[in-house]
Each structure stands twice: as C-alpha cells, then as structure tokens.
Design a protein around this motif. Sequence first.
Motif, PDB file in Angstrom:
ATOM      1  N   LYS A 151      18.402 -12.297  39.433  1.00 42.23           N
ATOM      2  CA  LYS A 151      18.124 -11.146  39.227  1.00 42.23           C
ATOM      3  C   LYS A 151      16.847 -10.666  40.166  1.00 42.23           C
ATOM      4  CE  LYS A 151      20.492  -8.808  36.050  1.00 42.23           C
ATOM      5  NZ  LYS A 151      20.696  -7.743  36.087  1.00 42.23           N
ATOM      6  N   LEU A 152      15.621 -11.626  40.181  1.00 38.83           N
ATOM      7  CA  LEU A 152      14.710 -11.245  40.956  1.00 38.83           C
ATOM      8  C   LEU A 152      15.158 -11.164  42.593  1.00 38.83           C
ATOM      9  CD1 LEU A 152      11.994 -13.750  39.458  1.00 38.83           C
ATOM     10  CD2 LEU A 152      12.105 -11.421  39.362  1.00 38.83           C
ATOM     11  N   ALA A 153      15.909 -11.825  42.994  1.00 42.33           N
ATOM     12  CA  ALA A 153      16.284 -11.884  44.235  1.00 42.33           C
ATOM     13  C   ALA A 153      16.977 -10.605  44.567  1.00 42.33           C
ATOM     14  CB  ALA A 153      17.421 -12.775  44.718  1.00 42.33           C
ATOM     15  N   GLU A 154      17.417  -9.779  43.687  1.00 40.28           N
ATOM     16  CA  GLU A 154      17.862  -8.293  43.990  1.00 40.28           C
ATOM     17  C   GLU A 154      16.932  -7.446  44.355  1.00 40.28           C
ATOM     18  OE1 GLU A 154      20.078  -7.397  40.325  1.00 40.28           O
ATOM     19  OE2 GLU A 154      21.777  -8.387  40.968  1.00 40.28           O
ATOM     20  N   ASN A 155      15.675  -7.782  43.984  1.00 38.67           N
ATOM     21  CA  ASN A 155      14.122  -6.827  44.447  1.00 38.67           C
ATOM     22  C   ASN A 155      13.545  -7.740  45.260  1.00 38.67           C
ATOM     23  OD1 ASN A 155      14.386  -4.250  43.164  1.00 38.67           O
ATOM     24  ND2 ASN A 155      14.410  -5.533  41.249  1.00 38.67           N
ATOM     25  N   SER A 156      14.156  -9.052  46.014  1.00 37.23           N
ATOM     26  CA  SER A 156      13.410  -9.825  46.921  1.00 37.23           C
ATOM     27  C   SER A 156      11.865 -10.301  46.435  1.00 37.23           C
ATOM     28  CB  SER A 156      13.171  -8.983  48.316  1.00 37.23           C
ATOM     29  OG  SER A 156      14.352  -8.606  48.727  1.00 37.23           O
ATOM     30  N   LEU A 157      12.360 -10.771  45.060  1.00 38.99           N
ATOM     31  CA  LEU A 157      11.139 -11.321  44.335  1.00 38.99           C
ATOM     32  C   LEU A 157      11.085 -12.663  43.949  1.00 38.99           C
ATOM     33  CD1 LEU A 157      10.284  -8.584  41.880  1.00 38.99           C
ATOM     34  CD2 LEU A 157       9.040  -8.857  44.181  1.00 38.99           C
ATOM     35  N   GLN A 158      12.164 -13.343  44.578  1.00 34.57           N
ATOM     36  CA  GLN A 158      12.578 -14.716  43.959  1.00 34.57           C
ATOM     37  C   GLN A 158      11.589 -15.892  44.322  1.00 34.57           C
ATOM     38  OE1 GLN A 158      14.031 -12.887  46.348  1.00 34.57           O
ATOM     39  NE2 GLN A 158      14.849 -14.295  47.976  1.00 34.57           N
ATOM     40  N   ASP A 159      10.681 -15.464  45.546  1.00 35.18           N
ATOM     41  CA  ASP A 159       9.787 -16.651  45.692  1.00 35.18           C
ATOM     42  C   ASP A 159       8.426 -16.312  44.901  1.00 35.18           C
ATOM     43  OD1 ASP A 159      11.211 -17.246  48.053  1.00 35.18           O
ATOM     44  OD2 ASP A 159      10.340 -16.144  49.339  1.00 35.18           O
ATOM     45  N   LYS A 160       8.126 -15.251  44.116  1.00 36.57           N
ATOM     46  CA  LYS A 160       7.312 -15.085  43.102  1.00 36.57           C
ATOM     47  C   LYS A 160       7.740 -15.440  41.782  1.00 36.57           C
ATOM     48  CE  LYS A 160       5.259 -11.187  45.585  1.00 36.57           C
ATOM     49  NZ  LYS A 160       4.129 -11.857  46.213  1.00 36.57           N
ATOM     50  N   ILE A 161       8.799 -16.176  41.658  1.00 37.37           N
ATOM     51  CA  ILE A 161       9.340 -16.541  40.007  1.00 37.37           C
ATOM     52  C   ILE A 161       8.223 -17.274  39.553  1.00 37.37           C
ATOM     53  CG2 ILE A 161      10.745 -18.563  40.985  1.00 37.37           C
ATOM     54  CD1 ILE A 161      12.959 -17.738  39.120  1.00 37.37           C
ATOM     55  N   ALA A 162       7.626 -18.314  39.906  1.00 37.43           N
ATOM     56  CA  ALA A 162       6.745 -19.061  39.110  1.00 37.43           C
ATOM     57  C   ALA A 162       5.469 -18.283  39.062  1.00 37.43           C
ATOM     58  CB  ALA A 162       6.529 -20.421  39.973  1.00 37.43           C
ATOM     59  N   GLU A 163       5.037 -17.858  39.643  1.00 38.62           N
ATOM     60  CA  GLU A 163       3.785 -16.668  39.329  1.00 38.62           C
ATOM     61  C   GLU A 163       4.102 -15.751  38.286  1.00 38.62           C
ATOM     62  OE1 GLU A 163       0.530 -14.297  42.069  1.00 38.62           O
ATOM     63  OE2 GLU A 163       2.108 -14.741  43.088  1.00 38.62           O
ATOM     64  N   ILE A 164       5.282 -15.085  38.408  1.00 37.72           N
ATOM     65  CA  ILE A 164       5.675 -13.897  37.554  1.00 37.72           C
ATOM     66  C   ILE A 164       5.738 -14.537  36.106  1.00 37.72           C
ATOM     67  CG2 ILE A 164       7.543 -12.622  36.590  1.00 37.72           C
ATOM     68  CD1 ILE A 164       8.160 -11.945  39.564  1.00 37.72           C
ATOM     69  N   HIS A 165       6.362 -15.901  36.010  1.00 36.61           N
ATOM     70  CA  HIS A 165       6.285 -16.298  34.509  1.00 36.61           C
ATOM     71  C   HIS A 165       5.202 -16.820  34.134  1.00 36.61           C
ATOM     72  CE1 HIS A 165      10.780 -15.814  35.550  1.00 36.61           C
ATOM     73  NE2 HIS A 165      11.019 -16.045  34.106  1.00 36.61           N
ATOM     74  N   ARG A 166       4.297 -17.316  35.029  1.00 40.63           N
ATOM     75  CA  ARG A 166       3.177 -17.993  34.363  1.00 40.63           C
ATOM     76  C   ARG A 166       2.129 -16.777  33.816  1.00 40.63           C
ATOM     77  NH1 ARG A 166       2.201 -20.708  38.712  1.00 40.63           N
ATOM     78  NH2 ARG A 166       0.863 -19.029  39.839  1.00 40.63           N
ATOM     79  N   GLU A 167       2.112 -15.820  34.774  1.00 36.44           N
ATOM     80  CA  GLU A 167       1.293 -14.632  34.312  1.00 36.44           C
ATOM     81  C   GLU A 167       1.727 -13.820  33.228  1.00 36.44           C
ATOM     82  OE1 GLU A 167      -1.782 -13.999  35.522  1.00 36.44           O
ATOM     83  OE2 GLU A 167      -1.405 -15.844  36.609  1.00 36.44           O
ATOM     84  N   ALA A 168       3.213 -13.702  32.935  1.00 39.04           N
ATOM     85  CA  ALA A 168       3.830 -13.055  31.978  1.00 39.04           C
ATOM     86  C   ALA A 168       3.381 -13.811  30.502  1.00 39.04           C
ATOM     87  CB  ALA A 168       5.103 -13.122  31.930  1.00 39.04           C
TER      88      ALA A 168
END
Length: 783
Positions: free
Chosen positions: A73-90
């Motif tokens: 899902k994140l890859a659809e917005n080119s955000l897959q490289d931020k997956i760890a940071e997104i979840h940690r902050e969330a």
Amino acid sequence: MISREEFKEALETRTLMLDGGYGTCFFDEGLGGVPAELLNLEHPLSVEKLHREYVDAGADILLTNTFCGNRPKLAENSLQDKIAEIHREAVAIARRAASCARRRVLVFGDMTSTGRLPKPAGSGSFHDCLIAYREQAELLINAGCDGLIIETITDIKELKAALIAVREISVEIPLIAQMAFDSSGTTLTGASVEVFAAVAGDLDVDVLGMNCLVGPAETLQNLRRLAKATTLPLSVEPNAGDPRFDGKMTVYDTSAAEFSLYAEEFVEAGASIIGGCCGTRPDYIKALSAALKGVVPAGRRPRDVRLGTRVASRTSVFDLGGNFCVIGERINPTGKKLLRSSMRSGDWAPMLEEVASQGREGANALDINFGVEKFFTEESVSDAIIAIEGATPLPLSLDIQSLDLLERALAEYPGRPLINSSACDDESLAAKLPLLKKYGGVMVLLAMDKDIPESPAGRFEAVKRALARALAMGLTRDRFIVDALAMSVGAGCDHRATLGTLRMCAEDGLNTVLGVSNLSHGMPNRSGINAAFLSQAVEIGLSAAIINSGDNVVMETLYGALLLKTGKLEDRLDESALDPLVEALLSGRSKTVSALVDEKLSSGMPPLEVSQNVLGEAMEKVGALYESKKIFLPHILFAAETAFPVFDRLRGMMEGGEASRGRGKVLLATVEGDIHDIGKNIVATVLRAGGFEVADAGKNVSSAEILRQAAELAPDIVGLSAMMTTTVGRVSEVVAALAEGGVSVPVICGGASMNDELANLFGARYARDSNAALSLCRSLVGG
C-alpha cells in the motif's frame, strides 16, 4: 502492554469503546491531499490532536494511523522506504495521546488489505500477503502496541494470511479480526458471516468483528448472525449510515445521536467492542460512550452457542451437526490414466470435469488426492487448489500425505477443509497437529496407532489418546472427525469391528467418516456391498462418507437410509435447471466451452452471433447468478477467464468489419487521489468477458489525463472508480472536463462511496458492481 488473558478479562467486565474514522477528520483539517500514513511524519501534531479527541470522547482503544501502512500500500504512494519510520512514529503518537487519559487507554496497531488480493480473486499470492503482513505486524509490535487489529478485509484468504503472519511474529499479542460485510452479510469475494466465523475462528484470534460498508442497522443484523456462529468476543465499527454529496465532499446521513441509538442493541447482540468507521468523528464516540454508561455487557457464554463440526469453502459452510456429508472420492488419479497424466502435467481440465460432475451428483464436499505425490511440486499443488476452489463452492478434503505439499494446500485454501488424515500415534500427531493449529481446519483421525487394532475398543482407545493430546494443545473436539477404518472384506477383515468403533464414537458425541469403497476392494458387486455397509453405518450414526457420488446404487441406498433414520427427505439437485454452457464456464472447463461453441459454429451460426448470442448470453446468466448472490466474485472471474480464449478465437474468425462490431470500447480509470483499483480491475475483467474492448488508464488518474485518453481512443463509454469519500467529487470534475474538451461520451461510475444519487448529481450513471456495469454498458451501446 496487556496480556491476552487481561484483555479477555476486560472484555468480560465492560464494553470497550474503539475510536472512529480518521480519513474524513483529516480532510476536515485540510489534510486530505496527503497520504494519511505520511501525516505521522509531516503533521504529527494533527494526528495526536485527533487521537486526544477520541480519548476525550471515551475511547478505550486507539488505533494507530497505519491503516494503509503495509509495504504494498505504501508503495502506491512511493512511501515504502519510510515504512519503519512511519510505524515507529504512529505508535509513539498514539501512546502520547493515550497517556493523557486518567484511565487506561490501549493502543492497537491498525492493519488492512494489501490491495493485491491473492488468486483467484486477484493477481497476488498468499505468500506475498504473508510477507507484507509479517513485516507490518513486527514493526507495530516492536514499536510497543498493546494489540493488533486487522480490519476492512474483503477476502477471506487475505485475512487468513494476515492472521497467520501475526501469529508467526507473536502468540502473545491480543488480536482482533474484522471483515467488511454488505447488507446481506457477505464480503466482496463471497465470504459470509458464517464462513468468516468458521475460518478465522480457527486462527488464534481474540475477537471477531465487522466494520465499514454499511450503517448501524445493517451491521446489527450481521452481528446477530455472527453471534450465532462463534463463541469468541465480538466487535463492530459501522459506518455513519449511507453517503451523500454536499457539494464539496461526501457526508453520511446518520447523525451521532441517531448512531448512538444502536449502542445498547449492539451490546445485547453480544458486542464487547464498539466503535465507528467511515463518516464517524469524535462526537459519535462520545455519544456511544454516553449511551452505554451504566450498561452491563451481555455476557455471552460459550455454552449458549451450539456449534457443530463445520467444514467450509470460501462461500459456504457445511455443518455435520444433523447433516450427513457426502464426500466425493473421484479426484484421485490412482488407476485413472487420463486423470493421472493430466494432473501431473498441470492440465486441470479433466480434474475440473470430475469436480463439476460430483457437484451435480449430490456431493457436499470433495476429497482431493494427488496419487503418487513425488510427481507434484508445491507450486503445482497451489495451482490445483486455486483451480478447484474457483470452480466449486463445495468444501475440500485434503487427502495429502507429504507434509510440505499439505502445508502448501492448507495455506492456499481459503476455507475450513478436512485434513485427511492422521493416525493417532505420537509421531503422526506431532507432524499434523501443528499444521491444524496454524492453518485451521478439521482433522480426520484414523482409529489406529502404528498398527490397526482389531477390536472396536482398541481403536476407540487410540482415538481418546489422540484427542487428549490435541486438547492439551488448545484444540477442541469439534476440530476432529474419526475414521473408523473400513477394511477390505475380501482380505478377511471384519466389518463389524468398523461398525463397533462407529457406535462407540457416536455414543461419545464424536463425528465419524468412512472411506466406504475400501470395504469392497477386490470384490465383485462392489456397489451392492458398499451400499449395504453404508446403510448399516448410517443407522449406527455415521456422519460422513467418502464415496463415489456417481454410483446410483450407493447414493439411492444412502438417501433411503437417511430417510428411515431421520424422517427427512434429502434435497436433490434438479439437473434439468442447469445450463451446460453456464456450468462449464463456472467450473472452468474450457474444453467443454469450446466444444459447445463449436457445435453452434458447425450448425452454420456466424461467429459474431455465437459470440454475442450464445457465449455472451451465457456470461449474462453468470452475471445474473452473481447479482442474486448465488455465486460470488471468484466464480464470476473464473468464468470470465474461461470465456476469454473462446471470445478471442471467435473474434479471429470474424470478417474484418465484423470483428470491430463487438460490444464497444470502454475506457476505465480510478480518479485522481484514489489508489484503490481492485473494483476497477474486476469490472475490466467482466466487461472483457462480456465482449467489450477495455482500455485501462490505471489509478490516481487526473481529469486532464482521462480527457486526453478519451480524445485519443474515442471510447463508447468512460468508466470511473471512486472508493474514498474524499475522492467521489473527482467524478464531477471528469464529467466537466470531458464536456469542456468536446468529448461527448457517457460516463458510468462506481465505488464504495458512490451511489445513484451522487452519480446523477455528477451527470453520470451509477453501477453498484461489475455485473451492473456490464448491463449498463450494454444498454448504453444499444444492447
């Protein structure tokens, strides 16, 4: 952190409040143009503010802002490289908001569909889903979530992958599983509330529930059905009614006050967790909390729910409690040269012929045996299971002995199968019981250890020892059915030992099954011997039999024995009501479809007429079955894929001008700002199978790009998908852009947030599903 036992105790003492919607609230804050998960990094204070508002409203459980946070899902917005940071902050943001409460507020990691449904409903794979969910679950757990929720799932196979992935990461984390059901209690890909309960209930979850698609009234009806199908705690998150467009965005027609009127009824129906989905805001949760103040939970007790041993396919459940199960035995290549060679080569057509014929003959489930298994790989077993489950609604019995092949089949199958089988010795149970616990299903226990005891008492003792071991692992008796072992009378075996074992199992409340044909092996008049033995076994209490459903002597004797024992006349299939071409399409029998088409061509019917009036009309009948919910999404897609090559062959036989006289050309697109394309892809498949040429512009497509392609391709129809409440207004923009650009073409639209009223307002036509889209397109191009 909270343990699963603590979480269970909390659910027994009071009703817990979940939070509500997020997307609409972010839109209200002017953040609708930013992917929600990216807000954790770019606008963390806005996310925390909304979390705090839900805490203040009374939420006991906050969901992290990671709904579409899996890697695909994140890859659809080119955000897959931020997956760890997104979840940690969330998780950190939700934790900060929860810590401000004067009571304990839990933080659950939020997970949903990957958007790539596994085959046959989509083009993805079970393994890919497993990897994506495993990664997201590990990120959320490591970041410090109290629990996980998997929600808004429409495909039971994808849900199965998600639940297994979570438990591969942690068996300690509390886990909620929710699917999205429509007003009929069915998901997009055909799983009913009862199928959900049977399949997901096996997979070590703590709560089963539902969210999205419908408002509180429809959710209440579906909840009542779920309460009858499981002993687990229940959760609900309805939408705020039905959507409508206010000129700027989609709003919902149920107010917070109206929404809260259902609170006590949800509790009375058995809900332990209540929240809100699309269209709900903090004021909805505040109203729910107020309505439930002082309300004592209903206190559902497992003994109040009577569940039999159930097997299930993707779309149907068969309960052995009071129902005799006929298990067709003919998917077995042993002694069948054609079937053996075709299965080994990956040609599933002869196998699918047997699948279809056994269904017509009255089988309630199908036994799948690959014969000499060394000729099959895990990939070929996957292909076979996908082909079979797409071709039949009947549950499967997996008669597979190789542990690797069995595990692959269990992973691939989206229902609750029979696992046929395991002996009762320690070595066999050590190999098979972990697979049963991990993947779900019902195990056939052979009434034997390493050797087969001669006496009924010896066989029954072996079963009791096996059940004790299974219960110690947390499994329950309804997960087992006993094979009392029918042995060849021609080899001197005593059939009375089998009948005696049946009697002891029946008296102990255990379900039983027999491979009846084993009894007559090597004997003359096999049908008569099998029928006589089966009649005796039914009278004792046999629950199921693996038999040749095409043997009229055996089947008629069985129906007679059941009538005399129960006083009930078994329902018989009216074969005259079946359209041979429709049946062949639905069961994936491409050779039969080609042969039926060739008959029409040989009679002198022109290819265009065969394409439109024979094959096209058959697909219309398939669509009608889908619309009436007699079949579901995987079945209509399976039929469409079967029809494609035949349509192409007919098109190649047409004269040049004729070939272009198909149904017409349709340009499809998902509107700008919306990355959902499952529904659009389904419509494309069905339209192509209906004879239309389809051009797919993709997802997140701007109005200008749709105009450009429409001007270039000159389609007869433009079809638009808008799933999100924040993107439905884009349909109006596209209609206006086409008009301003001088492209005069009818526009049809659909999606979860769309309805007839909105479509008319936008100057378009509404299609609620793929079959409606096909019918609408046909009417727009003149039939």
